[in-house]
Write a protein that holds these residues in place. Structure first.
Motif, PDB file in Angstrom:
ATOM      1  N   CYS A  14       0.801  -1.233   0.000  1.00 28.72           N
ATOM      2  CA  CYS A  14       0.000   0.000   0.000  1.00 28.72           C
ATOM      3  C   CYS A  14       0.831   1.279   0.000  1.00 28.72           C
ATOM      4  O   CYS A  14       0.273   2.370  -0.143  1.00 28.72           O
ATOM      5  CB  CYS A  14      -0.945  -0.001   1.204  1.00 28.72           C
ATOM      6  SG  CYS A  14      -0.121   0.354   2.775  1.00 28.72           S
TER       7      CYS A  14
ATOM      8  N   CYS B 129       3.632  -3.040   8.329  1.00 29.52           N
ATOM      9  CA  CYS B 129       2.971  -1.870   7.759  1.00 29.52           C
ATOM     10  C   CYS B 129       2.025  -1.261   8.787  1.00 29.52           C
ATOM     11  O   CYS B 129       1.191  -1.958   9.368  1.00 29.52           O
ATOM     12  CB  CYS B 129       2.193  -2.269   6.508  1.00 29.52           C
ATOM     13  SG  CYS B 129       1.234  -0.899   5.827  1.00 29.52           S
TER      14      CYS B 129
ATOM     15  N   ASP C 118      -1.876  -1.491   6.958  1.00 27.72           N
ATOM     16  CA  ASP C 118      -2.610  -2.746   6.759  1.00 27.72           C
ATOM     17  C   ASP C 118      -2.072  -3.899   7.598  1.00 27.72           C
ATOM     18  O   ASP C 118      -2.583  -5.024   7.520  1.00 27.72           O
ATOM     19  CB  ASP C 118      -2.639  -3.132   5.273  1.00 27.72           C
ATOM     20  CG  ASP C 118      -1.250  -3.287   4.687  1.00 27.72           C
ATOM     21  OD1 ASP C 118      -0.321  -3.662   5.425  1.00 27.72           O
ATOM     22  OD2 ASP C 118      -1.090  -3.035   3.481  1.00 27.72           O
TER      23      ASP C 118
HETATM   24 ZN   LIG Z   1       0.697  -1.584   3.766  1.00 31.40          ZN
END
Ligand SMILES: [Zn+2]
Length: 321
Positions: A153, A168, A171
């Motif tokens: 992302c 991350c 996410d």
């Molecule tokens: Zn991510």
């Protein structure tokens, strides 16, 4: 390439692998299960018994020892708490080792008897434990520097699990340190001459054995055959494993092989290889001693492979930069 059954003709000596490669000597227990404890690094950084290895701009501090050099390790300090911290493992006495990364590379003035040195400079001269620690902290630090954002992302990732993953913030996806397998091969012809080549990036006279990265969907042996064919137009057989060591510049694992050329005629690709030559032992010795050729440094598996073929050290004093 030939799929005919390999014969044993021309195979010299008995099968043996390279031992004690300079960068494959680590002795620490990596204690991987401890990385799951989120309090591990914060607690270790409060414990004066913890040994800290500081990596700044690819250099660590070393002091002279009977082997050559020893890592300069110290207790944790206030300055370590906001830096990238990597749990490197523990020794047989339960002493924990933590790498801390970052800081001002311009402040690398040698203090007292300590010297700032790179892994290439001191990898051969460190003890087994120290060489393993330097290789690990260098490889892991390289990965952190180049993986600051999530490949899913694009959000910023944060170190987790004592520095062994990045997570991350958006996410929650986990990302693991990468190691890129590369094959490196000592190719000989039926007269037992060794194939040496020069990359276009290298100075005139510097020679080494061929190497290349393994591609997705490919075995190590297939990568050896493909790279030799692509780079010098030679078909090989009798591809045999010789040894391996990490090469954290930035993230390779060098896997060494021997291979035999069916036909020594060279057809250079002109891109990855600037020149290539078959050498006998006597020719290589003359080239090196006359200063016309430099071979790979002692810290590399390439050097060990060349000397394995040669039958011993070529000349310790003659090494390319
Ligand atoms: Zn991510």
């Amino acid at each position: 390439m030939s799929s005919a059954p390999h014969t044993l003709e021309g195979v010299s000596g008995s099968f043996e692998t390279l031992r004690d490669l300079s960068l494959a000597r680590g002795t620490l227990d990596r204690a991987g299960l401890r990385r799951r404890d989120p309090d591990l690094v914060p607690l270790l950084l409060k414990d004066p018994a913890t040994r800290i290895l500081e990596l700044v701009g690819g250099r660590v501090q070393v002091i002279e020892s009977d082997r050559g050099y020893a890592l300069l390790l110290r207790s944790p300090g206030e300055q370590d708490t906001n830096r990238l911290s990597l749990f490197l493992g523990q020794d047989g006495h339960g002493t924990a080792f933590v790498g801390v990364v970052g800081g001002d590379a311009d402040s690398q003035e040698s203090s007292g008897t300590a010297l700032w040195r790179t892994l290439r400079e001191v990898g051969v001269l460190l003890s087994d434990r120290d060489a393993g620690m330097f290789v690990t902290v260098q490889g892991l630090a390289n990965w952190h520097v180049s993986h600051t954002h999530c490949p899913m992302c694009g959000a910023v990732t944060e170190p987790d699990q004592a520095g062994w993953i990045r997570r991350c913030a958006q996410d929650g996806s986990e990302h693991y340190p990468r190691t890129d397998p590369a094959v490196i091969m000592a190719v000989t012809d039926t007269a037992d001459r060794l194939l040496l080549a020069r990359s276009p990036h290298w100075p005139q006279g510097r020679l080494s054995v061929l190497a290349g990265f393994v591609e997705p969907g490919e075995s190590l042996e297939a990568a050896v055959a493909r790279e030799v064919l692509e780079e010098v137009g030679v078909v090989v057989e009798q591809v045999r494993y010789l040894g391996n060591q990490p090469w954290p510049f930035p993230s390779s694992l060098m896997v060494g092989f021997t291979a035999r050329a069916l036909d020594p005629t060279l057809h250079l690709d002109g891109v990855e290889i600037a020149e290539a030559v078959w050498v006998s032992r006597e020719e290589l010795r003359e080239m090196v001693l006359a200063g016309r050729s430099g071979i790979s440094p002692n810290v590399s598996i390439a050097r060990r492979m060349i000397e394995h073929w040669y039958g011993g050290p070529i000349d310790e004093g003659v090494t390319s930069p």
